[in-house]
Design a protein around this motif. Structure first.
Motif, PDB file in Angstrom:
ATOM      1  N   TYR A   1     -12.889  -3.111  -4.818  1.00 22.04           N
ATOM      2  CA  TYR A   1     -12.316  -2.190  -4.749  1.00 22.04           C
ATOM      3  C   TYR A   1     -11.514  -2.358  -3.279  1.00 22.04           C
ATOM      4  CZ  TYR A   1     -11.017   2.585  -3.145  1.00 22.04           C
ATOM      5  OH  TYR A   1     -10.207   3.835  -2.639  1.00 22.04           O
ATOM      6  N   ARG A   2     -12.461  -2.798  -2.175  1.00 21.77           N
ATOM      7  CA  ARG A   2     -11.790  -3.012  -0.938  1.00 21.77           C
ATOM      8  C   ARG A   2     -10.729  -4.020  -0.802  1.00 21.77           C
ATOM      9  NH1 ARG A   2     -13.223  -6.976   2.471  1.00 21.77           N
ATOM     10  NH2 ARG A   2     -15.168  -7.374   1.257  1.00 21.77           N
ATOM     11  N   LEU A   3     -11.080  -5.293  -1.765  1.00 20.73           N
ATOM     12  CA  LEU A   3     -10.141  -6.256  -1.691  1.00 20.73           C
ATOM     13  C   LEU A   3      -8.858  -6.274  -2.472  1.00 20.73           C
ATOM     14  CD1 LEU A   3     -12.861  -9.338  -2.728  1.00 20.73           C
ATOM     15  CD2 LEU A   3     -11.673  -9.109  -0.453  1.00 20.73           C
ATOM     16  N   LEU A   4      -8.989  -5.444  -3.486  1.00 24.44           N
ATOM     17  CA  LEU A   4      -7.676  -5.149  -4.099  1.00 24.44           C
ATOM     18  C   LEU A   4      -6.973  -4.076  -3.380  1.00 24.44           C
ATOM     19  CD1 LEU A   4      -9.062  -4.545  -8.092  1.00 24.44           C
ATOM     20  CD2 LEU A   4      -6.820  -5.802  -7.139  1.00 24.44           C
ATOM     21  N   ARG A   5      -7.397  -3.099  -2.629  1.00 21.98           N
ATOM     22  CA  ARG A   5      -6.900  -2.082  -2.153  1.00 21.98           C
ATOM     23  C   ARG A   5      -5.825  -2.767  -1.090  1.00 21.98           C
ATOM     24  NH1 ARG A   5      -5.930   1.721   1.139  1.00 21.98           N
ATOM     25  NH2 ARG A   5      -5.930   3.848   0.272  1.00 21.98           N
ATOM     26  N   GLU A   6      -6.706  -3.596  -0.237  1.00 23.17           N
ATOM     27  CA  GLU A   6      -5.903  -4.412   0.854  1.00 23.17           C
ATOM     28  C   GLU A   6      -4.994  -5.234   0.377  1.00 23.17           C
ATOM     29  OE1 GLU A   6      -6.231  -4.257   4.002  1.00 23.17           O
ATOM     30  OE2 GLU A   6      -5.129  -6.045   4.340  1.00 23.17           O
ATOM     31  N   ASP A   7      -5.056  -5.802  -0.681  1.00 22.62           N
ATOM     32  CA  ASP A   7      -3.736  -6.693  -1.148  1.00 22.62           C
ATOM     33  C   ASP A   7      -2.794  -5.968  -1.724  1.00 22.62           C
ATOM     34  OD1 ASP A   7      -5.120  -9.145  -0.519  1.00 22.62           O
ATOM     35  OD2 ASP A   7      -5.836  -9.709  -2.466  1.00 22.62           O
TER      36      ASP A   7
ATOM     37  N   VAL B   1      -2.003  -2.660  -0.693  1.00 25.32           N
ATOM     38  CA  VAL B   1      -1.457  -2.095   0.614  1.00 25.32           C
ATOM     39  C   VAL B   1      -0.707  -3.007   1.653  1.00 25.32           C
ATOM     40  CG1 VAL B   1      -2.150  -0.685   2.819  1.00 25.32           C
ATOM     41  CG2 VAL B   1      -3.135  -0.288   0.612  1.00 25.32           C
ATOM     42  N   SER B   2      -1.285  -4.159   1.563  1.00 24.41           N
ATOM     43  CA  SER B   2      -0.562  -5.338   2.425  1.00 24.41           C
ATOM     44  C   SER B   2       0.766  -5.715   1.820  1.00 24.41           C
ATOM     45  CB  SER B   2      -1.697  -6.337   2.859  1.00 24.41           C
ATOM     46  OG  SER B   2      -1.543  -7.293   1.611  1.00 24.41           O
ATOM     47  N   GLY B   3       0.807  -5.671   0.499  1.00 22.00           N
ATOM     48  CA  GLY B   3       1.842  -6.204  -0.261  1.00 22.00           C
ATOM     49  C   GLY B   3       1.842  -7.709  -0.710  1.00 22.00           C
ATOM     50  N   ALA B   4       0.404  -7.855  -0.481  1.00 21.53           N
ATOM     51  CA  ALA B   4       0.045  -9.326  -1.257  1.00 21.53           C
ATOM     52  C   ALA B   4       0.375  -9.186  -2.810  1.00 21.53           C
ATOM     53  CB  ALA B   4      -1.315  -9.689  -0.709  1.00 21.53           C
ATOM     54  N   LEU B   5      -0.047  -8.109  -3.215  1.00 22.58           N
ATOM     55  CA  LEU B   5       0.148  -7.789  -4.777  1.00 22.58           C
ATOM     56  C   LEU B   5       1.393  -6.854  -4.702  1.00 22.58           C
ATOM     57  CD1 LEU B   5      -3.593  -7.263  -5.723  1.00 22.58           C
ATOM     58  CD2 LEU B   5      -1.858  -9.313  -6.455  1.00 22.58           C
ATOM     59  N   ALA B   6       2.439  -7.155  -5.352  1.00 21.24           N
ATOM     60  CA  ALA B   6       3.619  -6.437  -5.101  1.00 21.24           C
ATOM     61  C   ALA B   6       3.733  -5.235  -5.951  1.00 21.24           C
ATOM     62  CB  ALA B   6       4.871  -7.355  -5.369  1.00 21.24           C
ATOM     63  N   PRO B   7       4.529  -4.186  -5.602  1.00 23.27           N
ATOM     64  CA  PRO B   7       4.566  -3.144  -6.571  1.00 23.27           C
ATOM     65  C   PRO B   7       5.202  -3.372  -7.800  1.00 23.27           C
ATOM     66  CG  PRO B   7       5.697  -2.748  -4.370  1.00 23.27           C
ATOM     67  CD  PRO B   7       5.135  -4.062  -4.401  1.00 23.27           C
ATOM     68  N   GLY B   8       4.560  -2.902  -8.923  1.00 19.58           N
ATOM     69  CA  GLY B   8       5.021  -3.239 -10.316  1.00 19.58           C
ATOM     70  C   GLY B   8       4.259  -4.642 -10.993  1.00 19.58           C
TER      71      GLY B   8
ATOM     72  N   ASP C   1      -6.386   6.794  -6.895  1.00 16.77           N
ATOM     73  CA  ASP C   1      -5.855   6.881  -5.426  1.00 16.77           C
ATOM     74  C   ASP C   1      -4.321   6.860  -5.646  1.00 16.77           C
ATOM     75  OD1 ASP C   1      -8.396   7.031  -4.353  1.00 16.77           O
ATOM     76  OD2 ASP C   1      -8.330   4.913  -3.989  1.00 16.77           O
ATOM     77  N   HIS C   2      -3.812   6.644  -6.937  1.00 20.73           N
ATOM     78  CA  HIS C   2      -2.504   6.437  -7.135  1.00 20.73           C
ATOM     79  C   HIS C   2      -1.911   5.087  -6.640  1.00 20.73           C
ATOM     80  CE1 HIS C   2      -2.238  10.392  -8.909  1.00 20.73           C
ATOM     81  NE2 HIS C   2      -2.607  10.902  -8.079  1.00 20.73           N
ATOM     82  N   LEU C   3      -2.936   4.154  -6.536  1.00 24.16           N
ATOM     83  CA  LEU C   3      -2.191   2.755  -6.004  1.00 24.16           C
ATOM     84  C   LEU C   3      -2.159   1.727  -7.328  1.00 24.16           C
ATOM     85  CD1 LEU C   3      -4.139   2.016  -2.555  1.00 24.16           C
ATOM     86  CD2 LEU C   3      -1.899   2.310  -3.006  1.00 24.16           C
ATOM     87  N   VAL C   4      -2.836   2.168  -8.326  1.00 18.94           N
ATOM     88  CA  VAL C   4      -2.710   1.462  -9.716  1.00 18.94           C
ATOM     89  C   VAL C   4      -2.401   2.489 -10.683  1.00 18.94           C
ATOM     90  CG1 VAL C   4      -4.281   0.224 -11.218  1.00 18.94           C
ATOM     91  CG2 VAL C   4      -4.237  -0.354  -8.800  1.00 18.94           C
TER      92      VAL C   4
ATOM     93  N   PHE D   1      -3.209  -2.867 -16.372  1.00 19.28           N
ATOM     94  CA  PHE D   1      -3.188  -2.228 -15.045  1.00 19.28           C
ATOM     95  C   PHE D   1      -1.999  -2.758 -14.293  1.00 19.28           C
ATOM     96  CE2 PHE D   1      -7.464  -1.991 -16.447  1.00 19.28           C
ATOM     97  CZ  PHE D   1      -7.998  -0.795 -15.922  1.00 19.28           C
ATOM     98  N   VAL D   2      -1.210  -2.011 -13.674  1.00 17.25           N
ATOM     99  CA  VAL D   2      -0.141  -2.453 -12.578  1.00 17.25           C
ATOM    100  C   VAL D   2      -0.096  -1.940 -11.426  1.00 17.25           C
ATOM    101  CG1 VAL D   2       1.615  -2.786 -14.809  1.00 17.25           C
ATOM    102  CG2 VAL D   2       1.610  -0.684 -13.639  1.00 17.25           C
ATOM    103  N   VAL D   3       0.200  -2.600 -10.400  1.00 23.29           N
ATOM    104  CA  VAL D   3       0.362  -1.840  -8.945  1.00 23.29           C
ATOM    105  C   VAL D   3       1.298  -0.748  -9.039  1.00 23.29           C
ATOM    106  CG1 VAL D   3       0.873  -2.577  -6.759  1.00 23.29           C
ATOM    107  CG2 VAL D   3      -0.232  -4.337  -8.137  1.00 23.29           C
ATOM    108  N   ALA D   4       0.972   0.397  -8.550  1.00 17.72           N
ATOM    109  CA  ALA D   4       1.734   1.445  -8.533  1.00 17.72           C
ATOM    110  C   ALA D   4       3.228   1.016  -7.717  1.00 17.72           C
ATOM    111  CB  ALA D   4       1.236   2.873  -8.063  1.00 17.72           C
ATOM    112  N   ASP D   5       4.207   1.247  -8.484  1.00 19.53           N
ATOM    113  CA  ASP D   5       5.587   1.209  -7.795  1.00 19.53           C
ATOM    114  C   ASP D   5       5.758   2.458  -6.779  1.00 19.53           C
ATOM    115  OD1 ASP D   5       7.891   0.104  -7.426  1.00 19.53           O
ATOM    116  OD2 ASP D   5       8.730   0.330  -9.602  1.00 19.53           O
TER     117      ASP D   5
END
Lengths: 232, 232
Positions: free
Chosen positions: A21-27, A29-36, A65-68, A76-80
């Motif tokens: 959860y922590r790792l994914l969240r950080e990636d 929020v930081s944008g390492a995993l791009a929206p969409g 949390d509406h981040l995914v 699953f996709v990163v929330a746009d």
DNA sequence: GTCAACAAAAATATTTATATTTTTTATTTT
DNA sequence: AAAATAAAAAATATAAATATTTTTGTTGAC
């Protein structure tokens, strides 16, 4: 004492799910995993060396949390996010944070005041200190968060604080983006000082005005950054 | 056409995870799973005939909703709630719902008005109709929710509506409890009528006053019910 | 030759079953 | 009674099996 209990003392992380959860969240929020971006289990398993079970649990929580976004049988996709989202979250943060602040100020004791002063000065030191690169960005975000949290810390409503924290964290995605792009033309430091002074003066009305203006300015900066990136 | 795709048309539920989420949520909100109760995987597997994977995913999502608490290596429990929670959620709902209403009213078109009138009348029919037992309770809750949602439906902020919906759903846990215990001494029907009329008159200030009073009254009823149950 | 419809294959997501680790409970020892 | 140990229960994680979706390739019609 076992190896695991030793490890625990450091990060205070009990389960693989939490770590995921922590790792994914950080990636995210930081944008390492791009929206969409699609969050393929196989890819994530290699990336974090964590099994699909914990990963799916983490993504389920992030969906709350509406981040995914959960697509249902399609992963699953990163929330746009859009300019509209930035505006709405900014407005909501304004509403909730002003309310929390107005409840916090009358309840603030000496410890509350000291915490505000401490966090303000830490932030000041970083802002007025020697220019540093990207590594200072995460630190600034951390100190900025601590300062804002200190202001509302005396608010007695757990649920209000929880909602505020949710909006603040969401805004972080946008703040990081904007700070990567734009020069800090705003006098954020001055805004923070005004905020601290109004709070320590126990001037609720003024504090609310200042926090609203502050959040509005942040939101505008964020929106300009998004627009300059061409993100719809 | 396969068996599963046929099944899907009925309930529109794609994955076992989603079904687990819905079932668990309903049982927690309805009180079938009591606050503080431990959610043992083995017990839940028997109860719903669903494997541990989907169950854990569902509980992770419910943890995001604050309906379940994750203990970390020691399982999941149904989130507890107190009089304090009821008060805080009520206050927050008041803040957010009044804001949503004030943004909805100026944006409301004819369809919006019609939806309010329709949902109001459905509610009226149930409230003024023949007395019925417990089965009417869930129906009332459903229609009441639909009416309140209709009022704010024209609000353009998705995030504000999302937050409002979250608080409303949480309040449901308390509402159900209170309605099980107390006779409806309040003139809820009259309150709803006043709410509808103020909205259709496009009187934002009055609507806000009425919704605040309405939510306050609900919160008070809920708090009394909790107190009479001896729940701290 | 291009397009659509279809079928097979591959990729992916989801779930179940199994193994491992941790916590809790019961028992014994000091 | 408190501490230590052993047994049981429970939670968590991995690995394997299943089901679904997506892609790819083929065929046939136009």
């Amino acid at each position: 004492m076992s190896k695991t209990s030793l490890m625990r003392e450091a990060g205070e992380e009990k389960t693989t799910s939490e770590r995921a959860y922590r790792l994914l969240r950080e990636d995210i929020v930081s944008g390492a995993l791009a929206p969409g971006q699609k969050l393929k289990i196989e890819m994530l398993r290699n990336r974090y060396d964590i099994g699909s079970g914990p990963l799916r649990e983490a993504m389920s929580r992030l969906a709350g949390d509406h981040l995914v976004q959960i697509l249902g049988q399609r992963g699953f996709v990163v929330a746009d996010f859009t300019v509209q989202d930035a505006r709405e979250i900014g407005d909501l943060r304004k509403l909730v944070e002003a309310e929390a602040l107005s409840l916090s100020i009358p309840n603030g004791d000496t410890a509350w005041e000291e915490r505000i002063i401490t966090t303000f000065h830490r932030l000041e030191r970083l802002e007025t200190g020697p220019e540093r690169g990207v590594e200072a960005l995460a630190e600034w975000e951390q100190l900025n968060g601590a300062f804002h949290e200190a202001l509302v810390a005396a608010c007695p409503s757990v649920w209000l604080l929880r909602t505020r924290a949710g909006m603040f964290k969401h805004h972080e995605r946008f703040r990081r983006l904007s700070r990567l792009r734009t020069v800090l033309t705003r006098d954020i430091h001055g805004e923070h000082r005004a905020l601290m002074e109004a709070a320590l003066d126990k001037d609720v009305a003024k504090s609310q005005r200042v926090i609203r203006t502050h959040i509005e300015a942040t939101t505008e900066a964020v929106i300009n950054a998004i627009k300059s990136l061409g993100v719809s």
